[in-house]
Design a protein around this motif. Structure first.
Motif, PDB file in Angstrom:
ATOM      1  N   LYS A 202       0.809  -1.219   0.000  1.00  0.00           N
ATOM      2  CA  LYS A 202       0.000   0.000   0.000  1.00  0.00           C
ATOM      3  C   LYS A 202       0.845   1.274   0.000  1.00  0.00           C
ATOM      4  O   LYS A 202       0.307   2.358  -0.134  1.00  0.00           O
ATOM      5  CB  LYS A 202      -0.955   0.016   1.193  1.00  0.00           C
ATOM      6  N   ASP A 203       2.134   1.155   0.153  1.00  0.00           N
ATOM      7  CA  ASP A 203       3.020   2.323   0.120  1.00  0.00           C
ATOM      8  C   ASP A 203       4.355   1.866  -0.446  1.00  0.00           C
ATOM      9  O   ASP A 203       5.323   1.666   0.274  1.00  0.00           O
ATOM     10  CB  ASP A 203       3.174   2.904   1.520  1.00  0.00           C
ATOM     11  N   VAL A 204       4.389   1.701  -1.759  1.00  0.00           N
ATOM     12  CA  VAL A 204       5.457   0.979  -2.447  1.00  0.00           C
ATOM     13  C   VAL A 204       6.316   1.935  -3.269  1.00  0.00           C
ATOM     14  O   VAL A 204       5.843   2.983  -3.714  1.00  0.00           O
ATOM     15  CB  VAL A 204       4.838  -0.092  -3.372  1.00  0.00           C
ATOM     16  N   VAL A 205       7.562   1.580  -3.477  1.00  0.00           N
ATOM     17  CA  VAL A 205       8.436   2.298  -4.405  1.00  0.00           C
ATOM     18  C   VAL A 205       8.836   1.339  -5.521  1.00  0.00           C
ATOM     19  O   VAL A 205       9.286   0.225  -5.255  1.00  0.00           O
ATOM     20  CB  VAL A 205       9.705   2.824  -3.704  1.00  0.00           C
ATOM     21  N   ILE A 206       8.639   1.757  -6.771  1.00  0.00           N
ATOM     22  CA  ILE A 206       9.155   1.013  -7.915  1.00  0.00           C
ATOM     23  C   ILE A 206       9.817   2.033  -8.838  1.00  0.00           C
ATOM     24  O   ILE A 206       9.179   2.986  -9.283  1.00  0.00           O
ATOM     25  CB  ILE A 206       8.052   0.212  -8.659  1.00  0.00           C
ATOM     26  N   SER A 207      11.114   1.853  -9.070  1.00  0.00           N
ATOM     27  CA  SER A 207      11.850   2.839  -9.861  1.00  0.00           C
ATOM     28  C   SER A 207      12.706   2.159 -10.911  1.00  0.00           C
ATOM     29  O   SER A 207      13.155   1.022 -10.740  1.00  0.00           O
ATOM     30  CB  SER A 207      12.727   3.707  -8.949  1.00  0.00           C
TER      31      SER A 207
ATOM     32  N   SER B 167      -0.225  -0.582 -10.556  1.00  0.00           N
ATOM     33  CA  SER B 167      -1.175  -1.184  -9.609  1.00  0.00           C
ATOM     34  C   SER B 167      -0.739  -2.565  -9.142  1.00  0.00           C
ATOM     35  O   SER B 167      -1.276  -3.092  -8.165  1.00  0.00           O
ATOM     36  CB  SER B 167      -2.572  -1.280 -10.241  1.00  0.00           C
ATOM     37  N   ASN B 168       0.220  -3.169  -9.816  1.00  0.00           N
ATOM     38  CA  ASN B 168       0.709  -4.489  -9.417  1.00  0.00           C
ATOM     39  C   ASN B 168       2.148  -4.658  -9.884  1.00  0.00           C
ATOM     40  O   ASN B 168       2.488  -4.313 -11.021  1.00  0.00           O
ATOM     41  CB  ASN B 168      -0.155  -5.592 -10.041  1.00  0.00           C
ATOM     42  N   VAL B 169       2.997  -5.161  -9.001  1.00  0.00           N
ATOM     43  CA  VAL B 169       4.368  -5.503  -9.376  1.00  0.00           C
ATOM     44  C   VAL B 169       4.718  -6.826  -8.709  1.00  0.00           C
ATOM     45  O   VAL B 169       4.546  -6.980  -7.496  1.00  0.00           O
ATOM     46  CB  VAL B 169       5.368  -4.396  -8.994  1.00  0.00           C
ATOM     47  N   THR B 170       5.177  -7.777  -9.498  1.00  0.00           N
ATOM     48  CA  THR B 170       5.518  -9.095  -8.987  1.00  0.00           C
ATOM     49  C   THR B 170       6.788  -9.591  -9.665  1.00  0.00           C
ATOM     50  O   THR B 170       6.849  -9.648 -10.899  1.00  0.00           O
ATOM     51  CB  THR B 170       4.389 -10.112  -9.249  1.00  0.00           C
TER      52      THR B 170
ATOM     53  N   ALA C 166      10.026  -9.462 -14.025  1.00  0.00           N
ATOM     54  CA  ALA C 166       9.237  -8.491 -13.266  1.00  0.00           C
ATOM     55  C   ALA C 166       7.945  -8.234 -14.026  1.00  0.00           C
ATOM     56  O   ALA C 166       7.968  -7.712 -15.144  1.00  0.00           O
ATOM     57  CB  ALA C 166      10.006  -7.196 -13.080  1.00  0.00           C
ATOM     58  N   ASP C 167       6.834  -8.642 -13.441  1.00  0.00           N
ATOM     59  CA  ASP C 167       5.529  -8.478 -14.075  1.00  0.00           C
ATOM     60  C   ASP C 167       4.860  -7.226 -13.522  1.00  0.00           C
ATOM     61  O   ASP C 167       4.631  -7.116 -12.311  1.00  0.00           O
ATOM     62  CB  ASP C 167       4.653  -9.703 -13.811  1.00  0.00           C
ATOM     63  N   LEU C 168       4.549  -6.276 -14.401  1.00  0.00           N
ATOM     64  CA  LEU C 168       3.947  -5.012 -14.001  1.00  0.00           C
ATOM     65  C   LEU C 168       2.558  -4.867 -14.606  1.00  0.00           C
ATOM     66  O   LEU C 168       2.333  -5.224 -15.765  1.00  0.00           O
ATOM     67  CB  LEU C 168       4.797  -3.825 -14.472  1.00  0.00           C
ATOM     68  N   THR C 169       1.647  -4.341 -13.821  1.00  0.00           N
ATOM     69  CA  THR C 169       0.360  -3.882 -14.330  1.00  0.00           C
ATOM     70  C   THR C 169       0.304  -2.391 -14.087  1.00  0.00           C
ATOM     71  O   THR C 169       0.535  -1.934 -12.961  1.00  0.00           O
ATOM     72  CB  THR C 169      -0.805  -4.581 -13.620  1.00  0.00           C
ATOM     73  N   TYR C 170       0.027  -1.625 -15.137  1.00  0.00           N
ATOM     74  CA  TYR C 170       0.085  -0.175 -15.008  1.00  0.00           C
ATOM     75  C   TYR C 170      -0.962   0.482 -15.904  1.00  0.00           C
ATOM     76  O   TYR C 170      -1.504  -0.144 -16.826  1.00  0.00           O
ATOM     77  CB  TYR C 170       1.484   0.344 -15.366  1.00  0.00           C
ATOM     78  N   VAL C 171      -1.257   1.737 -15.610  1.00  0.00           N
ATOM     79  CA  VAL C 171      -2.214   2.477 -16.424  1.00  0.00           C
ATOM     80  C   VAL C 171      -1.443   3.225 -17.516  1.00  0.00           C
ATOM     81  O   VAL C 171      -0.405   3.829 -17.258  1.00  0.00           O
ATOM     82  CB  VAL C 171      -3.044   3.446 -15.561  1.00  0.00           C
TER      83      VAL C 171
ATOM     84  N   SER D 234     -13.091   2.921 -20.234  1.00  0.00           N
ATOM     85  CA  SER D 234     -12.373   2.308 -19.113  1.00  0.00           C
ATOM     86  C   SER D 234     -10.940   2.817 -19.137  1.00  0.00           C
ATOM     87  O   SER D 234     -10.431   3.255 -20.174  1.00  0.00           O
ATOM     88  CB  SER D 234     -12.386   0.775 -19.206  1.00  0.00           C
ATOM     89  N   PHE D 235     -10.296   2.767 -17.977  1.00  0.00           N
ATOM     90  CA  PHE D 235      -8.885   3.151 -17.935  1.00  0.00           C
ATOM     91  C   PHE D 235      -8.064   2.151 -18.744  1.00  0.00           C
ATOM     92  O   PHE D 235      -8.322   0.944 -18.710  1.00  0.00           O
ATOM     93  CB  PHE D 235      -8.380   3.192 -16.494  1.00  0.00           C
ATOM     94  N   GLY D 236      -7.072   2.650 -19.445  1.00  0.00           N
ATOM     95  CA  GLY D 236      -6.233   1.797 -20.277  1.00  0.00           C
ATOM     96  C   GLY D 236      -5.155   1.109 -19.475  1.00  0.00           C
ATOM     97  O   GLY D 236      -3.964   1.430 -19.598  1.00  0.00           O
ATOM     98  N   GLU D 237      -5.557   0.137 -18.650  1.00  0.00           N
ATOM     99  CA  GLU D 237      -4.598  -0.615 -17.849  1.00  0.00           C
ATOM    100  C   GLU D 237      -4.056  -1.771 -18.676  1.00  0.00           C
ATOM    101  O   GLU D 237      -4.802  -2.432 -19.401  1.00  0.00           O
ATOM    102  CB  GLU D 237      -5.250  -1.131 -16.573  1.00  0.00           C
ATOM    103  N   THR D 238      -2.768  -2.014 -18.564  1.00  0.00           N
ATOM    104  CA  THR D 238      -2.147  -3.096 -19.322  1.00  0.00           C
ATOM    105  C   THR D 238      -1.035  -3.725 -18.484  1.00  0.00           C
ATOM    106  O   THR D 238      -0.651  -3.194 -17.445  1.00  0.00           O
ATOM    107  CB  THR D 238      -1.575  -2.568 -20.652  1.00  0.00           C
ATOM    108  N   SER D 239      -0.547  -4.866 -18.925  1.00  0.00           N
ATOM    109  CA  SER D 239       0.496  -5.591 -18.200  1.00  0.00           C
ATOM    110  C   SER D 239       1.679  -5.849 -19.114  1.00  0.00           C
ATOM    111  O   SER D 239       1.538  -5.950 -20.340  1.00  0.00           O
ATOM    112  CB  SER D 239      -0.048  -6.925 -17.663  1.00  0.00           C
TER     113      SER D 239
END
Length: 222
Positions: free
Chosen positions: A12-17, A28-31, A60-65, A117-122
């Motif tokens: 809920k309070d993440v850093v990804i750089s 919205s998701n990082v794995t 590294a799997d990312l889901t982002y807008v 809809s928001f353009g969310e993709t992975s």
């Protein structure tokens, strides 16, 4: 046998750089996912069966807008740097706990999506080797702002305090007076009920297990 305690992870309070830029606001998701397989060799007798696991490969799997309007957005970064190798940092809790670093190979994400809809993709970014676990370094909090910055001498005003490393905070003070009620929302935000105090400006400080904040914010009683 030791009983091992658990500190469950909540993202809920993440850093990804990537490099020097942080993109957690768009993600919205990082794995980080390992993938391995098992190999088997068989001899000419039923008992001559041997198995071994291959070394894991990571991604590294990312889901982002998607954001194509902001010049330095994550969408643009992935699109413009296809095939490049970039140093990445993933810190599951921005103010506490360890972080993970890896060299990732950039792959662009999808463009577009469904209407209304928001353009969310992975996207899946290959990692050069296993991510490295970097231990956390405990430090005192920092306090940068108290809002509102004024309140009555009777106390009771709900004050939003902004700064860093509030996770695990034990004490919030207005000058020398300890607040009796506060809530840590994120590592950089807490809410505190101002205690009663004499008129004048008081420094707001936060204490954690390491010590008292080296900086403070002014709160004025009137």
């Amino acid at each position: 046998m030791a009983q091992i305690a658990v500190n469950p992870l909540v993202l809920k309070d993440v850093v990804i750089s990537f490099g020097t830029d942080s993109y957690e606001a768009a993600v919205s998701n990082v794995t980080f996912t390992p993938s391995a397989s098992t190999i088997t060799w068989k001899g000419l007798t039923p008992a001559a069966v041997y198995s071994a696991a291959t070394a894991a490969t990571w991604a590294a799997d990312l889901t982002y807008v998607q954001d194509w309007e902001t010049v330095n957005s994550l969408s643009r970064f992935l699109f413009d740097n296809e095939g490049a190798e970039v140093a990445a940092t993933f810190k599951p809790r921005s103010g506490s706990g360890p972080s993970f670093t890896a060299i990732l190979i950039v792959t662009p994400g999808a463009i577009g999506g469904a209407v209304d809809s928001f353009g969310e993709t992975s996207v899946s970014l290959g990692s050069k080797g296993k991510p490295a676990l970097v231990a956390a370094v405990a430090t005192v909090p920092t306090v940068t702002l108290a809002a509102p910055a004024t309140g009555g001498i009777a106390g009771g005003t709900l004050v939003k305090v902004t700064g860093s490393r509030f996770t695990g905070a034990t004490v919030v003070k207005f000058g020398t007076i300890t607040a009796t009620s506060f809530t840590v929302e994120t590592d950089g935000i807490l809410y505190v009920v101002a205690p009663a105090a004499a008129a004048g400006s008081k420094p707001v400080t936060v204490t954690n297990a390491v010590g008292v904040s080296a900086t403070s914010a002014a709160y004025t009683y009137a």
